[in-house]
Design a protein around this motif. Structure first.
Motif, PDB file in Angstrom:
ATOM      1  N   LYS A  81     -24.165  31.679  28.253  1.00 51.99           N
ATOM      2  CA  LYS A  81     -24.145  31.077  29.588  1.00 51.99           C
ATOM      3  C   LYS A  81     -24.812  31.992  30.608  1.00 51.99           C
ATOM      4  O   LYS A  81     -25.574  31.535  31.463  1.00 51.99           O
ATOM      5  N   ILE A  82     -24.543  33.277  30.490  1.00 55.93           N
ATOM      6  CA  ILE A  82     -25.137  34.249  31.414  1.00 55.93           C
ATOM      7  C   ILE A  82     -26.658  34.261  31.277  1.00 55.93           C
ATOM      8  O   ILE A  82     -27.397  34.278  32.260  1.00 55.93           O
ATOM      9  N   LEU A  83     -27.141  34.256  30.035  1.00 57.80           N
ATOM     10  CA  LEU A  83     -28.579  34.331  29.778  1.00 57.80           C
ATOM     11  C   LEU A  83     -29.269  32.982  29.895  1.00 57.80           C
ATOM     12  O   LEU A  83     -30.491  32.904  29.858  1.00 57.80           O
ATOM     13  N   GLN A  84     -28.475  31.904  29.991  1.00 54.60           N
ATOM     14  CA  GLN A  84     -29.010  30.550  30.107  1.00 54.60           C
ATOM     15  C   GLN A  84     -29.928  30.218  28.940  1.00 54.60           C
ATOM     16  O   GLN A  84     -31.066  29.769  29.114  1.00 54.60           O
ATOM     17  N   VAL A  85     -29.433  30.460  27.741  1.00 54.43           N
ATOM     18  CA  VAL A  85     -30.172  30.123  26.523  1.00 54.43           C
ATOM     19  C   VAL A  85     -29.346  29.121  25.716  1.00 54.43           C
ATOM     20  O   VAL A  85     -28.125  29.043  25.866  1.00 54.43           O
ATOM     21  N   PRO A  86     -30.000  28.332  24.863  1.00 54.33           N
ATOM     22  CA  PRO A  86     -29.252  27.377  24.030  1.00 54.33           C
ATOM     23  C   PRO A  86     -28.220  28.088  23.170  1.00 54.33           C
ATOM     24  O   PRO A  86     -28.457  29.208  22.689  1.00 54.33           O
ATOM     25  N   PHE A  87     -27.083  27.429  22.955  1.00 58.52           N
ATOM     26  CA  PHE A  87     -25.984  28.056  22.225  1.00 58.52           C
ATOM     27  C   PHE A  87     -25.273  27.001  21.394  1.00 58.52           C
ATOM     28  O   PHE A  87     -25.106  25.860  21.829  1.00 58.52           O
ATOM     29  N   CYS A  88     -24.889  27.364  20.182  1.00 58.09           N
ATOM     30  CA  CYS A  88     -24.079  26.455  19.374  1.00 58.09           C
ATOM     31  C   CYS A  88     -23.079  27.261  18.543  1.00 58.09           C
ATOM     32  O   CYS A  88     -23.282  28.448  18.288  1.00 58.09           O
ATOM     33  N   ILE A  89     -21.996  26.586  18.164  1.00 58.60           N
ATOM     34  CA  ILE A  89     -20.952  27.202  17.349  1.00 58.60           C
ATOM     35  C   ILE A  89     -20.915  26.506  16.001  1.00 58.60           C
ATOM     36  O   ILE A  89     -20.991  25.283  15.920  1.00 58.60           O
ATOM     37  N   ALA A  90     -20.828  27.298  14.951  1.00 60.84           N
ATOM     38  CA  ALA A  90     -20.720  26.745  13.598  1.00 60.84           C
ATOM     39  C   ALA A  90     -19.520  27.383  12.915  1.00 60.84           C
ATOM     40  O   ALA A  90     -19.206  28.557  13.150  1.00 60.84           O
ATOM     41  N   ASP A  91     -18.840  26.602  12.089  1.00 58.68           N
ATOM     42  CA  ASP A  91     -17.682  27.086  11.338  1.00 58.68           C
ATOM     43  C   ASP A  91     -18.129  27.372   9.909  1.00 58.68           C
ATOM     44  O   ASP A  91     -18.566  26.471   9.196  1.00 58.68           O
ATOM     45  N   ALA A  92     -18.036  28.622   9.500  1.00 61.03           N
ATOM     46  CA  ALA A  92     -18.535  29.017   8.182  1.00 61.03           C
ATOM     47  C   ALA A  92     -17.798  28.317   7.043  1.00 61.03           C
ATOM     48  O   ALA A  92     -18.339  28.173   5.944  1.00 61.03           O
ATOM     49  N   THR A  93     -16.569  27.867   7.294  1.00 61.59           N
ATOM     50  CA  THR A  93     -15.769  27.294   6.202  1.00 61.59           C
ATOM     51  C   THR A  93     -16.294  25.942   5.732  1.00 61.59           C
ATOM     52  O   THR A  93     -15.954  25.503   4.633  1.00 61.59           O
TER      53      THR A  93
END
Length: 409
Positions: free
Chosen positions: A130-142
Motif C-alpha cells: 500500500k505504501i509503495l502503491q504497487v499491485p499486491f496479492c495473497i496466496a495460501d501455500a496449502t
C-alpha cells in the motif's frame, strides 16, 4: 498525387520502396518509420517507469518506509527494519535496468517471515504494498500442488497478481506477492527421501516462481486450457514475501543453541531469551523444519515476529491509524451515534484474546461478538445518539455469544 509520387513524410522513401504506406490527413508514413517509432516509444516508456520508481524510492528511504509501517503496525521493530531495507534494495535493483554498467548484478531479496499466528505477517506485507502503491496479492501455500495433483497450480498466483494490477503486465512485473502458510508445505524432516512426497513437490513447483522465469498466465484465472489466450509474466522483478507460523521450530532452535553452548561454551554457558527463541532463527532451523535448501536459497532475507503480549495487544486496539476501535467509532458515526469504550473493556478484550490464543486477529472476533447486538439494533433507533460500552455490557454480550461460532478474522 499518383502512387509512384507518394513518399513517406519522415524518411522520404517512395511507396514502391516500402511494404506498407499509411496515409494521414496531411502526410504519409511507411512501415520502416512505424517500427522505429515503436522502438522509441518503448525506450521512452521504460525510462518513464524507471523515473517513477526512482522518484518513489527517493521519497521512501528505509527509515521513511519504517515510519509509515509504524503508523499501522504496533511493535515488531526488528521485522519492520529488515523489511524496509529489503524492499528498498529490491526497488533500487529495478533502477539498475538499462544502465550501461551492469557488471555487478543485484540479486532479488525475497523475504521469509516467521512468527506465530496473528502477529502481523500478512498486515506487514499488505501495508508495504500500500505504501509503495504497487499491485499486491495473497496466496495460501496449502492449496497449491505440483502439476498432476488435485489442487491449484502455483502459476495461478500470477493470475491473481495480474488481476490486482488491472491486467497491466508492466505493473504486475513490479508487484508484491505474499505467500502465507509456507510452513504447511514443509516435508517431514530435512532428510530427502527416495520417494519425494507431494509437499516437497509443491516446494519444487514454487522455485521457478521465486526466480527469473516466464510464466504463462490465463488472464481470466482458473485452469489452463489449450485454446485459452495466455499472457507472459516475467517474475524476475516481482518481490515475494513468504510467511508461516512454523509451529515447533522453537524446539529446534533451542536444541541447536544448547548444542552450541555445550560444544563451544563449556563452563561458560551463554544466556538466551527463552521466551522468544525466534530471534535466534537461522536458515539451518528452517531447513531442519522441512523446507528444501533450494527454496530457502531463494528467500535470502529471513526475519521473525515477536509474540504479542497484553500491552502490545492493547496498543493494537487503539493506536494504529486504522485501529479496531477507531473503525467501530467511524461505523457508528456514520449513523450519527457517538460510540465510546470504558477502559476496562479494552483490558477484557485483550485478556480473552490471550486466553483463547487468537493473537491480533482474535481482537476483531471478540469485538464483533460484543458489538453485534448494538450494530444490529441501534441504526434503526433514531432516538439513540450515544452508545457507551461498559465492562459489564461487554462481559454479558461476550458470554452470550456462542464460542463455537467465534471465527478468527
Amino acid at each position: 498525387m499518383e502512387n509512384n509520387e507518394v513518399k513517406c513524410s519522415f524518411c522520404g522513401r517512395a511507396k514502391n520502396e516500402v511494404e506498407v504506406m499509411i496515409a494521414g490527413v496531411t502526410g504519409h508514413i511507411c512501415n520502416h518509420c512505424i517500427s522505429q517509432a515503436q522502438n522509441i516509444v518503448k525506450e521512452e516508456s521504460t525510462g518513464t517507469v524507471n523515473k517513477e520508481i526512482a522518484e518513489q524510492i527517493e521519497l521512501l528511504k528505509p527509515r521513511e518506509i519504517k515510519s509509515h509501517l509504524d503508523e499501522y503496525i504496533i511493535g515488531q521493530d526488528d521485522a519492520k527494519k529488515v523489511l524496509s531495507v529489503a524492499v528498498y534494495n529490491h526497488y533500487k535493483r529495478l533502477l539498475q535496468k538499462g544502465e550501461d554498467d551492469e557488471e555487478v548484478e543485484i540479486e532479488k531479496s525475497n523475504i521469509l517471515l516467521v512468527g506465530e499466528t496473528g502477529t502481523g505477517k500478512t498486515l506487514l506485507a499488505r501495508t508495504i504494498a500500500k505504501i509503495l502503491q504497487v499491485p499486491f496479492c495473497i496466496a495460501d501455500a496449502t492449496v497449491f500442488t505440483e502439476a498432476g495433483y488435485v489442487g491449484e497450480d502455483v502459476e495461478s498466483i500470477m493470475s491473481r497478481l495480474l488481476q490486482a494490477a488491472d491486467y497491466d503486465v508492466e505493473a504486475t512485473e513490479r508487484g508484491i506477492v505474499f505467500i502465507d502458510e509456507i510452513d504447511k508445505i514443509a516435508r517431514k524432516g530435512d532428510n530427502p527421501s527416495i520417494t519425494r512426497d507431494i509437499k516437497e513437490g509443491t516446494q519444487q513447483a514454487l522455485l521457478k516462481l521465486l526466480e527469473d522465469s516466464i510464466i504463462n498466465v490465463a488472464p481470466e484465472g482458473g485452469r489452463k486450457h489449450p485454446d485459452a489466450k495466455m499472457v507472459k509474466i516475467n517474475t524476475k522483478d516481482i518481490l515475494f514475501i513468504c510467511g508461516g507460523a512454523f509451529d515447533g521450530i522453537t524446539r529446534k532452535i533451542a536444541n541447536r543453541l544448547q548444542t552450541q553452548a555445550i560444544g563451544f561454551k563449556s563452563g561458560d554457558t551463554e544466556e538466551y531469551d527463552e521466551e522468544n527463541l525466534l530471534q535466534y532463527i537461522t536458515p539451518q532451523d528452517v531447513k531442519s523444519f522441512g523446507l528444501i535448501p533450494e527454496l530457502i536459497g531463494r528467500l535470502p532475507v529471513l526475519t521473525y515476529l515477536n509474540p504479542l503480549n497484553k500491552e502490545t495487544l492493547r496498543r493494537i486496539l487503539t493506536e494504529p491509524k486504522n485501529s479496531i476501535t477507531k473503525q467501530y467509532v467511524k461505523l457508528f458515526e456514520m449513523d450519527e451515534i457517538k460510540l465510546s469504550f470504558d477502559k476496562g473493556v479494552l483490558g477484557f478484550i485483550v485478556d480473552k484474546a490471550v486466553e483463547y490464543k487468537l493473537g491480533a486477529r482474535g481482537l476483531r472476533s471478540i469485538c464483533e461478538a460484543i458489538m453485534l447486538d448494538a450494530m444490529f439494533e441501534l441504526p434503526s433507533d433514531t432516538t439513540k445518539k450515544e452508545h457507551k460500552v461498559t465492562l459489564s455490557y461487554a462481559k454479558k454480550k461476550f458470554d452470550n455469544a456462542k464460542m463455537s461460532n467465534l471465527k478468527v478474522a
